[in-house]
Design a protein around this motif. Structure first.
Motif, PDB file in Angstrom:
ATOM      1  N   UNK A   1      -7.360 -10.223 -24.710  1.00 12.63           N
ATOM      2  CA  UNK A   1      -8.386 -10.739 -24.818  1.00 12.63           C
ATOM      3  C   UNK A   1      -9.682 -10.172 -23.721  1.00 12.63           C
ATOM      4  N   UNK A   2      -9.353 -10.258 -22.216  1.00 16.07           N
ATOM      5  CA  UNK A   2      -9.748  -9.522 -21.636  1.00 16.07           C
ATOM      6  C   UNK A   2      -9.782  -8.001 -21.104  1.00 16.07           C
ATOM      7  N   UNK A   3      -9.043  -7.664 -21.821  1.00 18.33           N
ATOM      8  CA  UNK A   3      -8.619  -5.474 -22.233  1.00 18.33           C
ATOM      9  C   UNK A   3      -9.768  -5.582 -23.316  1.00 18.33           C
ATOM     10  N   UNK A   4     -11.067  -6.533 -23.820  1.00 21.67           N
ATOM     11  CA  UNK A   4     -11.173  -5.859 -25.231  1.00 21.67           C
ATOM     12  C   UNK A   4     -12.055  -4.673 -25.466  1.00 21.67           C
ATOM     13  N   UNK A   5     -13.182  -5.147 -23.567  1.00 17.93           N
ATOM     14  CA  UNK A   5     -13.935  -3.667 -24.039  1.00 17.93           C
ATOM     15  C   UNK A   5     -13.701  -3.311 -23.032  1.00 17.93           C
ATOM     16  N   UNK A   6     -13.798  -1.749 -23.501  1.00 20.61           N
ATOM     17  CA  UNK A   6     -13.865  -0.104 -22.830  1.00 20.61           C
ATOM     18  C   UNK A   6     -15.375  -0.450 -21.522  1.00 20.61           C
ATOM     19  N   UNK A   7     -14.847  -0.676 -20.250  1.00 24.08           N
ATOM     20  CA  UNK A   7     -16.424  -0.550 -19.838  1.00 24.08           C
ATOM     21  C   UNK A   7     -16.787   0.049 -19.274  1.00 24.08           C
ATOM     22  N   UNK A   8     -15.595   1.245 -18.983  1.00 28.41           N
ATOM     23  CA  UNK A   8     -15.664   2.688 -17.770  1.00 28.41           C
ATOM     24  C   UNK A   8     -16.479   3.398 -19.023  1.00 28.41           C
ATOM     25  N   UNK A   9     -16.571   3.883 -19.740  1.00 31.58           N
ATOM     26  CA  UNK A   9     -16.634   5.320 -20.137  1.00 31.58           C
ATOM     27  C   UNK A   9     -18.045   5.104 -21.427  1.00 31.58           C
ATOM     28  N   UNK A  10     -19.022   6.607 -20.624  1.00 36.15           N
ATOM     29  CA  UNK A  10     -20.388   6.486 -21.448  1.00 36.15           C
ATOM     30  C   UNK A  10     -20.468   6.375 -22.109  1.00 36.15           C
ATOM     31  N   UNK A  11     -20.105   7.249 -23.393  1.00 34.59           N
ATOM     32  CA  UNK A  11     -19.590   7.327 -24.869  1.00 34.59           C
ATOM     33  C   UNK A  11     -18.317   6.593 -25.385  1.00 34.59           C
ATOM     34  N   UNK A  12     -18.323   6.609 -26.781  1.00 30.44           N
ATOM     35  CA  UNK A  12     -17.413   5.434 -26.809  1.00 30.44           C
ATOM     36  C   UNK A  12     -16.123   6.281 -27.816  1.00 30.44           C
ATOM     37  N   UNK A  13     -15.219   6.040 -26.722  1.00 35.49           N
ATOM     38  CA  UNK A  13     -13.961   6.546 -26.623  1.00 35.49           C
ATOM     39  C   UNK A  13     -12.546   5.982 -27.552  1.00 35.49           C
ATOM     40  N   UNK A  14     -12.509   6.692 -29.035  1.00 33.82           N
ATOM     41  CA  UNK A  14     -11.637   6.311 -29.402  1.00 33.82           C
ATOM     42  C   UNK A  14     -10.505   6.320 -29.460  1.00 33.82           C
ATOM     43  N   UNK A  15      -9.901   5.470 -29.158  1.00 33.13           N
ATOM     44  CA  UNK A  15      -8.153   5.354 -28.280  1.00 33.13           C
ATOM     45  C   UNK A  15      -7.190   4.809 -29.207  1.00 33.13           C
ATOM     46  N   UNK A  16      -5.960   5.530 -29.289  1.00 34.17           N
ATOM     47  CA  UNK A  16      -4.583   4.901 -30.061  1.00 34.17           C
ATOM     48  C   UNK A  16      -3.938   5.101 -28.832  1.00 34.17           C
ATOM     49  N   UNK A  17      -2.631   3.812 -29.494  1.00 30.79           N
ATOM     50  CA  UNK A  17      -1.320   4.361 -28.544  1.00 30.79           C
ATOM     51  C   UNK A  17      -0.412   4.411 -29.185  1.00 30.79           C
ATOM     52  N   UNK A  18       0.654   3.998 -28.054  1.00 35.24           N
ATOM     53  CA  UNK A  18       1.841   4.231 -29.289  1.00 35.24           C
ATOM     54  C   UNK A  18       2.631   3.353 -30.071  1.00 35.24           C
ATOM     55  N   UNK A  19       2.576   2.022 -30.289  1.00 31.02           N
ATOM     56  CA  UNK A  19       3.111   1.288 -31.180  1.00 31.02           C
ATOM     57  C   UNK A  19       1.795   2.059 -32.670  1.00 31.02           C
ATOM     58  N   UNK A  20       0.714   1.689 -32.563  1.00 34.60           N
ATOM     59  CA  UNK A  20      -0.275   1.977 -33.438  1.00 34.60           C
ATOM     60  C   UNK A  20       0.350   3.586 -34.187  1.00 34.60           C
ATOM     61  N   UNK A  21       0.443   4.594 -33.012  1.00 35.35           N
ATOM     62  CA  UNK A  21       0.687   5.657 -33.733  1.00 35.35           C
ATOM     63  C   UNK A  21       2.319   5.954 -35.058  1.00 35.35           C
TER      64      UNK A  21
END
Length: 802
Positions: free
Chosen positions: A137-157
Motif C-alpha cells: 500500500x506504500x506504493x499506491x500513489x504515483x508521486x513523480x509524474x506531473x500528469x496522470x500516467x495510466x500503467x498496466x504491468x505484465x500480470x494485468x496484461x
C-alpha cells in the motif's frame, strides 16, 4: 509502359538505392560511434547486490512491486547475489528479498530516472532481525509524474480478456481514461484524430496502428504499457494527442524459459503464440512467433458480418548483451531486434454491396530492425544511441462487382530513424537532452473505375468526375527535432520543465518550439498528490495518402474541388488534478483538462472508395474531466473503474486538405461550430475481480458510452435502411444526431491446472458482450462510415509456461 511512367519508375528505384545506402551509413554510425548517446525512454533500472553481515555474497529470491503502476517482478539473483532489473516504470517500489536462514528484507525505493540505481542489501540473521513495516500500500500513489500516467504491468496484461486478433493493445488502451474507440480499432485520445504516438522499446511509431492500416501489436511479450494524455515530456513529439508506451519483457529468468498460448472462439477465431528466451547472466536471446485467423476482423457495417475474414502472422527476434560487467557496473550494453508482421483481410460489405457480390481485399506488412547501444559514463551520466529501419506496405484490390466504385491501392514508406540522447543526475535534478531525425521514402499508387453512377435514380458523383483515374507518386519525409528537459525534486515537490524544437518537411516546411511545464506535490498527511501541467503541442499531419490528397492531379476529380495547404497543428494543453489514497487500500484520481488547437487534424474519404486522407479544420476546443478508482487488493477482491466526460467541437472554415462536392462554399466561408466525430460525452469502463484461491479467479467487467455524433450526408431514412438494415437504423437517434448509448457486460475466469516453480498450465475463458446488445459505434459517417460492435462472443485460451 509510357515513357513518363518509366522515367518515374527509374527515379523511384534510384531513391530507394540512395535511401538504402543512407540507412547502412546510419547503422555504421550507430555501431562504431556509441558515445553519441536513448531515444524516448521513460523507464529506469535497478542494480542489486545481496550480502550477509560478513560481506559474503548471498543468492536470494526477490519481488519488486508497484501498485501505482500495476507492476510486479519476481526474480532470483545470481549465486553472486547480483541482479539487474531493467526497464522499470518510474515510481515507488516495494522490494522484498528472502533467503533461508535470514530475515526477510523489506524496503521502499524510488526509480526517478533512466540512470541505473545501484543498491547493496545486507541480510540479517533471522534471530536478530528487526521488523520493518513496509507494505504494498506504500506504493499506491504515483508521486513523480506531473500528469496522470495510466500503467498496466505484465500480470494485468496476461489476464486481459481475449479480443479480436491484432487488437489486444487497442482494447487495453481504450479502457483507460481519455481514450475513445472508433470504427475498426481507431484510437482517439481526447478527441484527437490520427494523433496517437506509439513508443515501442524507446522508439516512436508515428503512423496509424489501427488494424485497417497496419499490423498492430499484441501484448503477449510485453512487461508494461503506459498511456499519456497530459504532462507529456519534451522528448515526445510529432504525434501529441496521446502517447502509448510499451516495453517488451526485459527481465527473463536465467536459463531457457517461455510460454505457448493456444486460443479459439466465436467467428471461427483461432490463434497461437510461442515465445522463448534464454538468459545466461550476460546475454539474452529472445524469439517469438504468432499466427491467427478470424471471420470477424474489422467492425462490419451490417449485422450479417459479410466478407470479414482475416489471417495474421508475425515473428520477433532479439539479442541483448552486457559487454562490460563487474560488480553491477555495466558500462556498455548492446541490443538488436528484428520484427516481421503481416495481415491480410477482407473489407466488410454493406447490404447493397453484398447483393452485387462485391469483394475487396486489404493487406499490410511491416518489417523493422533496430539497434541500441547504451554507455555509462559515470554514476551520474548515461547515454544511449538508437536507430531503426522500417518498411511498411499496404494494399487494396477490388473485384469488378465492386459498387459504386472499384478502387486499387498500393502505398507505403521506408523509414530510417536515428536518435542520440544523454541523461544526467545532479543533486535535485534529472536532466535529459537529445536529438533525433527521421528520413522516409514515401510512395503511393492509387486508381479507380466507377461502376455505378446512380443509386435509386440519384447521382452519386459529380458529372465532372472521370470514370477512371490513376495516380502514382513518391516523395521524401524529412523531420528533425531536439529537446532539453529537467525533472527536479525538492522533498515532496516535483517540478518538470522542458522545451522541444521540431522541423517538418513533407510537401510543406514548418517548424515550432514547444515548451512543457508541470508539477506534482505530495502531501503525506492528507495522502494526496496534486498535479498540474501545460503542454505546447506541434503535431504533424497523417502520412496515410498525404501525397494523393495534396497532388495537382487529384483536382480533376471534381469541377468544384478545393485544395488547401495542409500544415501541422498547434495546440495548448492544460490540466489540473489530484490523486488520493483511500484507506490504504485504493486510490482515486480526478482531473479537469482543456485543449485549444489551431489547424485541427481530421480526415475525409475520397469519393466512395474508403480511402481516407488528412484534412484540417480552423480550430477546435476540447474540455472535460476524467477519474479513475483503483483497488489493487482487498482480501480476495480487486477492482478498477475509469470514467471520462468530454466535450469536443471544431470551428469552420476548413484550413487544409482536399475537398470535393457542392458543400465547398460553406466549408470555406462558414465559421459554424461542428461536433468532432469522437465527441462522446460519457465513457465508463470497469472491472470487479474475485480470487478465492490462488489458482482460480473470476471477473465481471462493463463498458458504457453515450454515443458518437451522426454525420448524415442528406441520405433518406429508407436509403439508410436499404444499406444497413432496420435494426441498425433503430440504434440511432436521427433527430438528435447521435448514436444511441452502448453497453457491454463481459465475464472472464481462469484456473491454474498445474503450477510448480516456473512451470504452469492455465485455462482462461472469456465472454464478451454477455448481454448481447446491439452496439453501433459509428453510423453513416461521412468520414468513418458505419461500424457495429461485436455481439456476444466466446473464447478459450490455454497457456503453457516453462
Amino acid at each position: 509502359m509510357p515513357a513518363s511512367i518509366a522515367r518515374q519508375s527509374r527515379r523511384i528505384q534510384l531513391r530507394r538505392v540512395l535511401l538504402n545506402a543512407a540507412l547502412i551509413n546510419a547503422a555504421l554510425v550507430l555501431l562504431f560511434f556509441p558515445s553519441f548517446i536513448s531515444a524516448q525512454d521513460r523507464s529506469g533500472e535497478l542494480r542489486l547486490i545481496v550480502t550477509d553481515l560478513d560481506g559474503a555474497r548471498v543468492a536470494a529470491h526477490g519481488v519488486l512491486v508497484s501498485e501505482a503502476s500495476h507492476f510486479e517482478l519476481k526474480f532470483e539473483t545470481a549465486s553472486t547475489g547480483e541482479y539487474t532489473a531493467k526497464e522499470l516504470p518510474l515510481g515507488t517500489y516495494h522490494l522484498t528479498l528472502e533467503h533461508e536462514g535470514f530475515a526477510p528484507y523489506n524496503s521502499l525505493l524510488e526509480i526517478r530516472s533512466q540512470l541505473p540505481q545501484k543498491i547493496s542489501v545486507i541480510l540479517s540473521v533471522a534471530t536478530v532481525a528487526q521488523t520493518v513495516a513496509v507494505t504494498d500500500s506504500d506504493t499506491l500513489l504515483d508521486i513523480t509524474n506531473s500528469g496522470n500516467v495510466y500503467q498496466l504491468g505484465a500480470p494485468a496484461l496476461r489476464d486481459w480478456a481475449a479480443t479480436a486478433p491484432g487488437r489486444q493493445a487497442i482494447d487495453v488502451v481504450q479502457s483507460q481514461p481519455g481514450w475513445v474507440l472508433e470504427a475498426s480499432g481507431v484510437l482517439h485520445p481526447r478527441a484527437s484524430e490520427y494523433d496517437t504516438q506509439y513508443v515501442v522499446d524507446g522508439l516512436p511509431v508515428l503512423n496509424n496502428r489501427s488494424p485497417a492500416f497496419s499490423p498492430s501489436d499484441d501484448l503477449d511479450d510485453v512487461q508494461s504499457v503506459k498511456t499519456y494524455t497530459s504532462g507529456i515530456p519534451a522528448e515526445f513529439g510529432r504525434k501529441m494527442g496521446g502517447v502509448i508506451e510499451t516495453v517488451t519483457d526485459r527481465n527473463p529468468a536465467r536459463g531457457l524459459h517461455g510460454n505457448v498460448i493456444l486460443g479459439g472462439g466465436s467467428f471461427n477465431t483461432e490463434n497461437a503464440y510461442a515465445g522463448s528466451s534464454y538468459f545466461d547472466g550476460r546475454n539474452v536471446f529472445g524469439l517469438s512467433m504468432d499466427a491467427a485467423r478470424t471471420d470477424r476482423f474489422l467492425d462490419p457495417p451490417v449485422l450479417e458480418n459479410f466478407t470479414n475474414t482475416a489471417t495474421l502472422a508475425g515473428v520477433k527476434g532479439s539479442f541483448e548483451r552486457d559487454l562490460t560487467t563487474h560488480d553491477l557496473t555495466t558500462n556498455d550494453r548492446l541490443r538488436l531486434s528484428l520484427n516481421f508482421d503481416r495481415a491480410g483481410f477482407q473489407v466488410p460489405n454493406e447490404l447493397i454491396q453484398q447483393q452485387n457480390s462485391q469483394r475487396q481485399d486489404r493487406g499490410n506488412q511491416e518489417v523493422s530492425g533496430q539497434v541500441s547501444y547504451q554507455h555509462t559514463f559515470s554514476a551520474n551520466v548515461l547515454g544511449t544511441v538508437q536507430g531503426r529501419v522500417r518498411d511498411d506496405e499496404a494494399d487494396l484490390v477490388s473485384n469488378a462487382a465492386s459498387t459504386p466504385i472499384q478502387p486499387f491501392q498500393d502505398r507505403g514508406f521506408r523509414e530510417g530513424y536515428v536518435s542520440a540522447n544523454v541523461a544526467a543526475s545532479f543533486h535535485h535534478h534529472e536532466i535529459k537532452a537529445g536529438a533525433d531525425s527521421i528520413y522516409s521514402f514515401v510512395h503511393e499508387r492509387f486508381s479507380y473505375r466507377i461502376t455505378d453512377t446512380e443509386i435509386n435514380d440519384q447521382p452519386i458523383f459529380d458529372p465532372s468526375t472521370p470514370l477512371s483515374f490513376f495516380f502514382h507518386q513518391s516523395a521524401d519525409d524529412r523531420e528533425q527535432a531536439f529537446f532539453v528537459q529537467d525533472n527536479a525534486h525538492f522533498g515532496n515537490l516535483n517540478i518538470s520543465g522542458g522545451i522541444r524544437f521540431d522541423h517538418y518537411s513533407v510537401r510543406v516546411t514548418d517548424s515550432a518550439w514547444s515548451p512543457r511545464l508541470g508539477f506534482a506535490w505530495y502531501v503525506p498527511k492528507l495522502g494526496i498528490v496534486l498535479r498540474g501541467s501545460y503542454d505546447r503541442a506541434f503535431s504533424t499531419p497523417a502520412i496515410e495518402n498525404l501525397l494523393l490528397s495534396t497532388s495537382v492531379q487529384v483536382r480533376t476529380l471534381d469541377s468544384t474541388a478545393a485544395q488547401l495547404t495542409l500544415r501541422p497543428s498547434r495546440a495548448n494543453y492544460y490540466e489540473f488534478g489530484a490523486t488520493k489514497e483511500v484507506f490504504q487500500k485504493a486510490h482515486i484520481s480526478a482531473n479537469v483538462f482543456e485543449r485549444n488547437t489551431r489547424n485541427f487534424a481530421d480526415d475525409d474519404v475520397l469519393l466512395a472508395t474508403g480511402i481516407s486522407f488528412p484534412i484540417a479544420l480552423s480550430s477546435a476546443r476540447t474540455y472535460g474531466a476524467e477519474s479513475q478508482l483503483a483497488l489493487p487488493h482487498w482480501g480476495p477482491f480487486s477492482a478498477w473503474l475509469n470514467y471520462s466526460y468530454m466535450v469536443a467541437s471544431a470551428r469552420l472554415p476548413v484550413a487544409g486538405g482536399l475537398f470535393l462536392g457542392e458543400n465547398i462554399p460553406r466549408l470555406l466561408n462558414s465559421n459554424d461550430r461542428v461536433w468532432v466525430s469522437q465527441d462522446q460525452r460519457h465513457t465508463v469502463h470497469g472491472q470487479l475481480r474475485y480470487q478465492p484461491w490462488t489458482r482460480f479467479w473470476i471477473s465481471a467487467g462493463t463498458s458504457y458510452g453515450t454515443g458518437l455524433p451522426v454525420e448524415l450526408d442528406g441520405e433518406s431514412t429508407q436509403t439508410l435502411i436499404e444499406e444497413f438494415g432496420q435494426r441498425v437504423v433503430d440504434r440511432v437517434n436521427l433527430n438528435d444526431g447521435r448514436v444511441r448509448p452502448s453497453l457491454s457486460v463481459d465475464l472472464s475466469s481462469a484456473v491454474d491446472l498445474y503450477k510448480k516453480e516456473s512451470r504452469a498450465v492455465r485455462l482462461q475463458g472469456d465472454i464478451l458482450n454477455l448481454n448481447d446488445r446491439l452496439n453501433v459505434i459509428n453510423f453513416a459517417s461521412v468520414f468513418s462510415g458505419t461500424a457495429i460492435g461485436s455481439p456476444r462472443a466466446f473464447s478459450l485460451r490455454l497457456r503453457f509456461d516453462y
